[in-house]
Scaffold this motif. Sequence first.
Motif, PDB file in Angstrom:
ATOM      1  N   TYR A   1      -7.283  24.496  11.009  1.00 42.84           N
ATOM      2  CA  TYR A   1      -5.915  24.440  11.804  1.00 42.84           C
ATOM      3  C   TYR A   1      -5.271  25.625  12.116  1.00 42.84           C
ATOM      4  O   TYR A   1      -4.329  25.701  12.587  1.00 42.84           O
ATOM      5  CB  TYR A   1      -4.912  23.495  11.202  1.00 42.84           C
ATOM      6  N   LEU A   2      -6.182  26.656  12.170  1.00 40.17           N
ATOM      7  CA  LEU A   2      -5.803  27.965  12.710  1.00 40.17           C
ATOM      8  C   LEU A   2      -5.541  27.867  14.098  1.00 40.17           C
ATOM      9  O   LEU A   2      -6.426  27.417  14.773  1.00 40.17           O
ATOM     10  CB  LEU A   2      -7.119  28.769  12.428  1.00 40.17           C
ATOM     11  N   HIS A   3      -4.345  28.308  14.492  1.00 41.74           N
ATOM     12  CA  HIS A   3      -4.115  28.327  15.924  1.00 41.74           C
ATOM     13  C   HIS A   3      -2.871  29.412  16.317  1.00 41.74           C
ATOM     14  O   HIS A   3      -2.393  30.040  15.277  1.00 41.74           O
ATOM     15  CB  HIS A   3      -3.554  26.968  16.488  1.00 41.74           C
ATOM     16  N   ASP A   4      -3.245  30.127  17.514  1.00 42.23           N
ATOM     17  CA  ASP A   4      -2.384  30.936  18.220  1.00 42.23           C
ATOM     18  C   ASP A   4      -1.928  30.472  19.252  1.00 42.23           C
ATOM     19  O   ASP A   4      -2.110  29.461  19.849  1.00 42.23           O
ATOM     20  CB  ASP A   4      -3.330  32.360  18.492  1.00 42.23           C
ATOM     21  N   SER A   5      -0.688  31.288  19.542  1.00 41.81           N
ATOM     22  CA  SER A   5      -0.074  30.915  21.035  1.00 41.81           C
ATOM     23  C   SER A   5      -1.039  31.122  21.999  1.00 41.81           C
ATOM     24  O   SER A   5      -1.993  31.966  21.835  1.00 41.81           O
ATOM     25  CB  SER A   5       1.265  31.657  21.064  1.00 41.81           C
ATOM     26  N   THR A   6      -1.025  30.293  23.367  1.00 43.65           N
ATOM     27  CA  THR A   6      -1.723  30.660  24.294  1.00 43.65           C
ATOM     28  C   THR A   6      -1.006  31.786  25.000  1.00 43.65           C
ATOM     29  O   THR A   6       0.217  32.024  24.920  1.00 43.65           O
ATOM     30  CB  THR A   6      -1.520  29.427  25.458  1.00 43.65           C
ATOM     31  N   GLY A   7      -1.511  32.509  26.007  1.00 42.99           N
ATOM     32  CA  GLY A   7      -0.934  33.575  26.513  1.00 42.99           C
ATOM     33  C   GLY A   7      -1.807  33.828  27.865  1.00 42.99           C
ATOM     34  O   GLY A   7      -3.029  33.571  27.983  1.00 42.99           O
ATOM     35  N   ALA A   8      -0.956  34.200  29.196  1.00 42.91           N
ATOM     36  CA  ALA A   8      -1.481  34.459  30.447  1.00 42.91           C
ATOM     37  C   ALA A   8      -0.460  35.467  31.011  1.00 42.91           C
ATOM     38  O   ALA A   8       0.769  35.193  30.779  1.00 42.91           O
ATOM     39  CB  ALA A   8      -1.837  33.335  31.212  1.00 42.91           C
ATOM     40  N   ASP A   9      -0.877  36.284  31.822  1.00 44.02           N
ATOM     41  CA  ASP A   9      -0.054  37.132  32.376  1.00 44.02           C
ATOM     42  C   ASP A   9      -0.093  37.430  34.027  1.00 44.02           C
ATOM     43  O   ASP A   9      -1.407  37.285  34.473  1.00 44.02           O
ATOM     44  CB  ASP A   9      -0.150  38.855  31.843  1.00 44.02           C
ATOM     45  N   ARG A  10       0.871  38.001  34.688  1.00 44.37           N
ATOM     46  CA  ARG A  10       0.645  38.309  36.185  1.00 44.37           C
ATOM     47  C   ARG A  10       1.658  39.282  36.602  1.00 44.37           C
ATOM     48  O   ARG A  10       3.004  39.134  35.920  1.00 44.37           O
ATOM     49  CB  ARG A  10       0.738  37.019  36.935  1.00 44.37           C
ATOM     50  N   ALA A  11       1.256  40.132  37.440  1.00 44.40           N
ATOM     51  CA  ALA A  11       2.141  41.251  37.966  1.00 44.40           C
ATOM     52  C   ALA A  11       2.376  41.141  39.336  1.00 44.40           C
ATOM     53  O   ALA A  11       1.185  40.728  40.034  1.00 44.40           O
ATOM     54  CB  ALA A  11       2.170  42.539  37.476  1.00 44.40           C
ATOM     55  N   ALA A  12       3.125  41.853  40.122  1.00 46.45           N
ATOM     56  CA  ALA A  12       3.273  41.980  41.428  1.00 46.45           C
ATOM     57  C   ALA A  12       3.989  43.079  41.883  1.00 46.45           C
ATOM     58  O   ALA A  12       4.860  43.701  41.133  1.00 46.45           O
ATOM     59  CB  ALA A  12       3.964  40.744  42.160  1.00 46.45           C
ATOM     60  N   LEU A  13       3.683  43.684  43.038  1.00 47.49           N
ATOM     61  CA  LEU A  13       4.741  44.734  43.760  1.00 47.49           C
ATOM     62  C   LEU A  13       5.789  44.110  44.206  1.00 47.49           C
ATOM     63  O   LEU A  13       5.758  43.165  45.091  1.00 47.49           O
ATOM     64  CB  LEU A  13       3.735  45.593  44.421  1.00 47.49           C
ATOM     65  N   ILE A  14       7.025  44.464  44.044  1.00 51.65           N
ATOM     66  CA  ILE A  14       8.251  43.964  44.858  1.00 51.65           C
ATOM     67  C   ILE A  14       8.607  45.211  45.956  1.00 51.65           C
ATOM     68  O   ILE A  14       9.285  46.151  45.297  1.00 51.65           O
ATOM     69  CB  ILE A  14       9.289  43.635  43.556  1.00 51.65           C
ATOM     70  N   PRO A  15       8.351  45.160  47.124  1.00 51.35           N
ATOM     71  CA  PRO A  15       8.668  46.051  47.900  1.00 51.35           C
ATOM     72  C   PRO A  15       9.928  46.649  47.922  1.00 51.35           C
ATOM     73  O   PRO A  15      10.403  47.760  48.135  1.00 51.35           O
ATOM     74  CB  PRO A  15       8.137  45.758  49.263  1.00 51.35           C
ATOM     75  N   SER A  16      10.925  45.543  47.851  1.00 51.66           N
ATOM     76  CA  SER A  16      12.270  45.925  48.014  1.00 51.66           C
ATOM     77  C   SER A  16      12.685  46.638  46.591  1.00 51.66           C
ATOM     78  O   SER A  16      13.937  47.287  46.545  1.00 51.66           O
ATOM     79  CB  SER A  16      13.274  44.755  48.115  1.00 51.66           C
ATOM     80  N   LEU A  17      11.969  47.059  45.681  1.00 50.35           N
ATOM     81  CA  LEU A  17      12.263  47.556  44.549  1.00 50.35           C
ATOM     82  C   LEU A  17      11.836  49.023  44.695  1.00 50.35           C
ATOM     83  O   LEU A  17      11.748  49.856  43.848  1.00 50.35           O
ATOM     84  CB  LEU A  17      11.765  47.117  43.123  1.00 50.35           C
ATOM     85  N   MET A  18      11.056  49.508  45.787  1.00 49.86           N
ATOM     86  CA  MET A  18      10.501  50.868  45.982  1.00 49.86           C
ATOM     87  C   MET A  18      11.522  51.668  46.228  1.00 49.86           C
ATOM     88  O   MET A  18      12.730  51.319  46.852  1.00 49.86           O
ATOM     89  CB  MET A  18       9.446  50.933  46.981  1.00 49.86           C
ATOM     90  N   ASP A  19      11.399  52.938  46.117  1.00 49.88           N
ATOM     91  CA  ASP A  19      12.286  54.020  46.403  1.00 49.88           C
ATOM     92  C   ASP A  19      13.806  53.996  45.788  1.00 49.88           C
ATOM     93  O   ASP A  19      14.617  53.895  46.361  1.00 49.88           O
ATOM     94  CB  ASP A  19      12.303  54.207  47.801  1.00 49.88           C
TER      95      ASP A  19
END
Lengths: 580, 237
Positions: free
Chosen positions: A323-341
């Motif tokens: 019954y060994l078990h770990d949490s699941t995981g997945a990740d994603r990222a994005a560029l947010i243009p309004s956070l530039m400069d």
Amino acid sequence: MSFQIKKNASVYDICIVGSGAGGGMAAKVLSEAGYKIALMEAGPHFDPANAEQQTQLKWSYESPRRGAGSTRAFGDFDMAYGGWEIDGEPYTRKDGTKFDWFRSRMLGGRTNHWGRISLRFGPLDFKRKDFDGKGENWPIGYDDIKPWYDKVDKFIGVFGTKEGLPNEPDGYFLPPPKPRLHEMYLKKYGEQMGLPVIPSRLSILTKRIDNRRGACFFCNQCSRSCTIYGDFSSSSVLVKPALEYDNVDLFVNAMVREVLTDENGKATGVSFINKTDMEEYQVKAKVVILAASACGSARILLNSRSEKYPNGLGNSSGLIGHYLHDSTGADRAALIPSLMDRKRYNEDGVGGMHLYVPWWMKDASKHGFTRGYHIEFWGGMGMPSYGTGFGMENLNGLVPGKDGNMKKAGGYGAGLKDDVRRFYGAVVGMSGRGESIPQKDNYCELDPNVVDQYGIPVLRFHYKWTDEERMQAKHMHDTFEELLTNMGGILLGDRPGADRDYGLHNPGRIIHEVGTTRMGDDPKSSVVNRYNQLHDVDNVFVMDGGPFVSQADKNPTWTILALAWRASEYLDQEIKKMNV
Amino acid sequence: MDRRKSIKAMFAGTVTSGFMFSGCLTDKEAEVTATDISEGEIVAGGGYGRTPEELARDQRLMSETFFNDHEMATIGVLADLIIPADETSGSATDAGVPDFIEFIVKDMPWQQTPLRGGLMWLDYESNKRYEADFIKASEEQQKDILDDIAYPDEVKPQFEHGARFFSRIRNLVASGFFTSKMGIDDLGYMGNVPNVWDGVPQDVLEKHGLEYDKKILEQSIKPEERNEIANWDNYEV
């Protein structure tokens, strides 16, 4: 060559193996109760305030590799000695398993670098089988553990907000920090999608709770372990005060091989290797508490074989390691243009997210899975370190330059230099961390052929995800894409398909592995009882993540701490009643 | 670059950025960063919290040499083409980037062959075009080659491997620069110092059309209350 096992004449009341969350809590509670304790730690002594060990407030350029992860998996400044691979301490896998086992060898163990996400399990998390018919219920419920969650909150400190959500119990919360800019975006657009976006719950002292520990000074570096103990790590918060009592002896660099037993089958202590002189020693004790991590404790029990216990100590059920078990995981990222400069200001904040999304659906079965996940956020103007400025060719062709014209991706020169400035703090990401369904067929066992450098048989892992976990990861990506796109984001990287399990991380990568000595009322289907005590041997307890029947989508530390406190009080009562 | 000098320089940096809400810090907290390292002193933990094994590894790597003088010179020319000086800050070599790359290839041996091979290819290409090693070619000629390998989305087949090399060294140069003291100052990172976070500056929130609502303002930590000891009287769970 003569080989002599060195025996210590004194007999301890209690020997605790491991100084992380569970072992540290047992040491705190039982040292206060006056017991003579031997605390065993496989790594060196550690104190984040020790200038030789301190990494907090170091700059990237103080490291010649600028903080890269060449010797520490999460980078030079991360405070975990060890990692997924440790020289001389291998583990093996079979049947195509990709399980990775993260170990930290130091006082306080993995609590020195963890994310401080301190979530209580909710009522439903203890009774998931009642809800979806899968897996097994815990023998205890939320009301059984709540008083100890309350004590943990007040003694250790956690910030958050009372929300009244049905399966996300509120606690004794310190005030949270205000959200960062990208978190305000996530809140705005997440709430438009119907997601609850609420203050995170981290064991960081935004306000003091006693006179020993300082309040957080917002350097964002909890993963480096705090020199003023403004965050929780077992070594700083639990072990350090316990060592102030005369009745606690700490053994460092002490790698425990097995639990020793007498002719009646009772534990009499442990045998261990002193890594400093590479000799074998024994510590005698009336009670042994294993808190060496779920897999570490399972390994010690499986390796404690004798005529009486040919399959390992406490293993009459044959379930140790299963019954060994770990949490699941997945990740994603994005560029947010309004956070530039962006305008620059110090937005380090606490070490981690200021907001998060708890699991929000009542029933996800139409999506092909039944257990939930929470969403963690990352982003902001953090300290530049190794990797900053990488992959500009994946960013600077996505949006117009300052002159309004699209650029060719890549390049060099003054324009490239300016692009690094423009994109700084403009990438936002999120991670899903979810509940998997424990499987008997996912397990660790002793490898019959391989030993480590101390001659201790190593663990061999067998682990397969099921479609429940895969479909959950797929749903995470659906949610991430919708939220990031609503924020005006340009998604980075490809959407992982079925060929990559929809981006589901390999088991072990989230470092929430639990379940190897699971708790239950029936000795045939569980290893420990509802007080973390072996069914088979009443003077041995397991106080790490091993007894978890199921790992909710909550990080396990707070529940390890509450269960260990509860079990330690039970042990104290049992000793006083002469039952142990 | 002399590392000891860079360590001294960094302490100058920490003091200047600690202005925000410093009134809410206790004297002891404000002193947290005020350690100093004198010139030539041997620092325990290597000055950045190394274990004895890690420190021994660092020292072994630093005693070794990988790139020869010609390769180092080529890396220097490339580095300054990638990150030149401008009105804000100096160039990649001003920030010590070639020494950083020399350390990285010893630290990450899998980087060695692609970089050494890439530098060899660069000289080969330069000799083919101009009968001169890359560093001897004119800046215009150097840029002519880079233009063929710096834009991976539209690279011609014969320059595919050159482009792969260039992306690798661009990563290392950009990261080496922007993680140096000069680069971090250039980027405007203002943290790594004890301070009291009290939210995003008002003008920034306004610019992004966002605001902290009443709930956030009421529930969040007040800077002046952070050193009070939490009191759970009248707190119900």
